[in-house]
Design an enzyme around this catalytic site. Structure first.
Site, short mmCIF file in Angstrom:
data_model
loop_
_atom_site.label_atom_id
_atom_site.label_comp_id
_atom_site.label_asym_id
_atom_site.label_seq_id
_atom_site.Cartn_x
_atom_site.Cartn_y
_atom_site.Cartn_z
N TRP A 315 0.83 -1.21 0.00
CA TRP A 315 0.00 0.00 0.00
C TRP A 315 0.86 1.25 0.00
O TRP A 315 0.53 2.25 -0.64
CB TRP A 315 -0.91 0.00 1.24
CG TRP A 315 -1.76 1.22 1.37
CD1 TRP A 315 -3.00 1.42 0.83
CD2 TRP A 315 -1.45 2.44 2.05
NE1 TRP A 315 -3.47 2.67 1.15
CE2 TRP A 315 -2.54 3.32 1.90
CE3 TRP A 315 -0.34 2.87 2.79
CZ2 TRP A 315 -2.56 4.59 2.46
CZ3 TRP A 315 -0.36 4.14 3.35
CH2 TRP A 315 -1.46 4.99 3.18
N HIS A 316 1.98 1.20 0.69
CA HIS A 316 2.84 2.38 0.80
C HIS A 316 3.55 2.74 -0.50
O HIS A 316 3.92 3.90 -0.70
CB HIS A 316 3.87 2.20 1.92
CG HIS A 316 3.31 2.46 3.29
ND1 HIS A 316 2.61 1.51 4.00
CD2 HIS A 316 3.31 3.58 4.07
CE1 HIS A 316 2.23 2.03 5.16
NE2 HIS A 316 2.63 3.28 5.22
N GLY A 317 3.77 1.79 -1.34
CA GLY A 317 4.44 2.13 -2.59
C GLY A 317 4.80 0.93 -3.43
O GLY A 317 4.91 -0.19 -2.94
#
Length: 465
Positions: A315-317
């Site tokens: 989700w963060h990257g």
């Protein structure tokens, strides 16, 4: 547009507040929705259409889910989820998958060079939770499109959270109170967040940038960078959350807290109950529990944890560093549950040291351009790569930032808030605070304005997510 910019502080926000409080109650959500689209269009005009489509499909499928039963209801939910995740996946992960396919197969598929819409991860998760909450009958569908748009696009939390669930503020969209006390609390909270961002996070971020461009590295310098980045990301993100929560209160909303002094944690499990709480609770309620949570066999429980932390990292990257960062915490949580918690609980000092090292190592991975760079930096922290123990540049910046490090470390604990609470509980102390609070707010805003006008280092880390 960013909260810590002159256009927002001195043009956009005053105009929006005047319009918002000037119109009758029934038009307040409309003002908020339009203002939020303008806020987003300021930096991302071409992506406003994408966000509008996301909101529209959430609106249509929300009503269809509410009115349907059985298989049709599930089909509508799946359609909404597929559209939301499809748009997020296309924008955020397409080039990542192409790069890895090319690396594995030797192919030369050209990258699409897709520009990531700011805040898409946050508003996508809000639309997902909205659809699921209606499916579960935790909240009714919103039949007023403007109200739904105001919720999803609401500028205080649009760009970097916290992730506000529809079920938490559905009633507030229809009825909310606006009082001087609440507005005062909102202004105070916003000002604290603004100060954390500009005066602490930005200063530590500059040190991290200086380190990355240095040729005079040493073990001490690498540790300074690692600690500075760990504090930087906390003050940057929690500062934004403070500002978002403060603005929410000014507009009559009560957003849930997103941080609760995570660096005082005694385990990785506790750390994630205190860090980015809106994201952690989102994955718990919409991924972990539906997978079975801990009410399954031992190996299925371990599998569930890995899935959640793989998703958290991803989700963060779209990078292996984020995936490894997520799995790093997944492994720690499993080890804690199976082996570590009992021996660690015998010593509070040992617990804090363990969390201190774990969190710092995790954020070195998080900040790295690649896993090779992450491993190189971690190795350097422990004397590898032929680095000297100390260097002239390290000594210089250690002296220059000593006060900042002390202030940041104290600020990351509840010491200041406990002192404030103790004083406010005393009648004389409360009177003093009533006088000093406006002075504090004005002083912080003036100092922050001076820093912004000076053109200081001023990025927001979580804008890229």
């Amino acid at each position: 547009m960013v909260f810590s910019g002159i256009p927002f502080l001195y043009y956009y926000l005053p105009i929006v507040l005047i319009l918002y409080f000037a119109v009758p109650r029934k038009f307040k959500n409309a003002v908020l929705a339009v203002a939020s689209f303008v806020f987003y269009a300021w930096g991302e005009p071409k992506f406003v259409i994408m966000m509008f489509i996301s909101i529209l499909q959430g609106y249509v499928f929300g009503i269809l889910i509410e009115k349907s039963e059985g298989r049709k209801k599930k089909v509508f939910l799946i359609c909404s989820i597929v559209i939301s995740l499809g748009m997020l996946g296309y924008c955020k992960y397409t080039d990542f998958f192409i790069e890895n396919i090319n690396a594995l197969t030797g192919a030369s598929i050209p990258l699409l060079q897709i520009v990531l819409p700011i805040g898409i991860s946050f508003y996508t998760f809000q639309i997902l939770s909205y659809a699921v909450d209606i499916y579960r009958k935790d909240a009714p569908a919103q039949h007023n499109f403007i109200d739904l748009a105001a919720y999803i696009a609401m500028f205080p939390q649009l760009i970097a959270g916290p992730i506000v669930r529809y079920s938490d503020i559905a009633k507030q969209l229809k009825e909310r109170t606006h009082t001087f006390e609440k507005i005062s609390l909102g202004i105070r909270r916003f000002t604290i967040g603004l100060g954390k961002k500009i005066l602490i996070a930005n200063a530590l971020g500059e040190l991290c940038s200086t380190f990355k461009g240095s040729s005079d590295l040493s073990v001490i310098y690498v540790w300074m960078y690692a600690i500075a980045y760990t504090l930087h990301i906390y003050f940057d993100f929690s500062g934004y959350s403070d500002m978002a929560i403060g603005l929410g209160k000014i507009f009559g909303f009560d957003f849930l807290e997103n941080f609760n002094y995570p660096y005082i944690s005694k385990s990785a499990t506790e750390f994630w109950r205190r860090w980015h709480m809106s994201l952690g609770s989102w994955f718990r309620d919409y991924v972990y529990i539906p997978l079975g949570g801990n009410r399954v066999s031992k190996w299925r429980h371990i599998f569930n944890i890995f899935v959640v932390w793989l998703c958290t990292g991803f989700w963060h990257g779209a990078a292996w560093t984020f995936i490894v960062w997520g799995l790093f915490f997944g492994v720690l949580l499993i080890l804690e549950k199976q082996l570590l918690l009992k021996p660690l609980n015998k010593s509070k000092i040992l617990c804090h040291i363990y969390v201190f090292f774990a969190v710092i190592i995790s954020f070195v991975i998080f900040d790295a351009q690649s896993m090779k760079d992450a491993l190189h930096t971690i190795g350097s922290m422990f004397g590898a790569n032929n680095l000297p123990f100390v260097s002239k540049e390290a000594i210089y910046y250690l002296r220059s930032y000593a006060v900042m490090f002390i202030a940041a470390i104290i600020g990351s604990t509840p010491l200041v808030s406990k002192l404030f609470l103790k004083i406010s509980n005393n009648e004389k102390g409360r009177k003093v605070l009533n006088v000093l609070e406006p002075v504090f707010i004005v002083t912080v805003i003036l100092i922050v304005t001076a820093y912004i006008v000076d053109g200081s280092f001023n990025p927001f880390l979580y804008f890229r997510f």
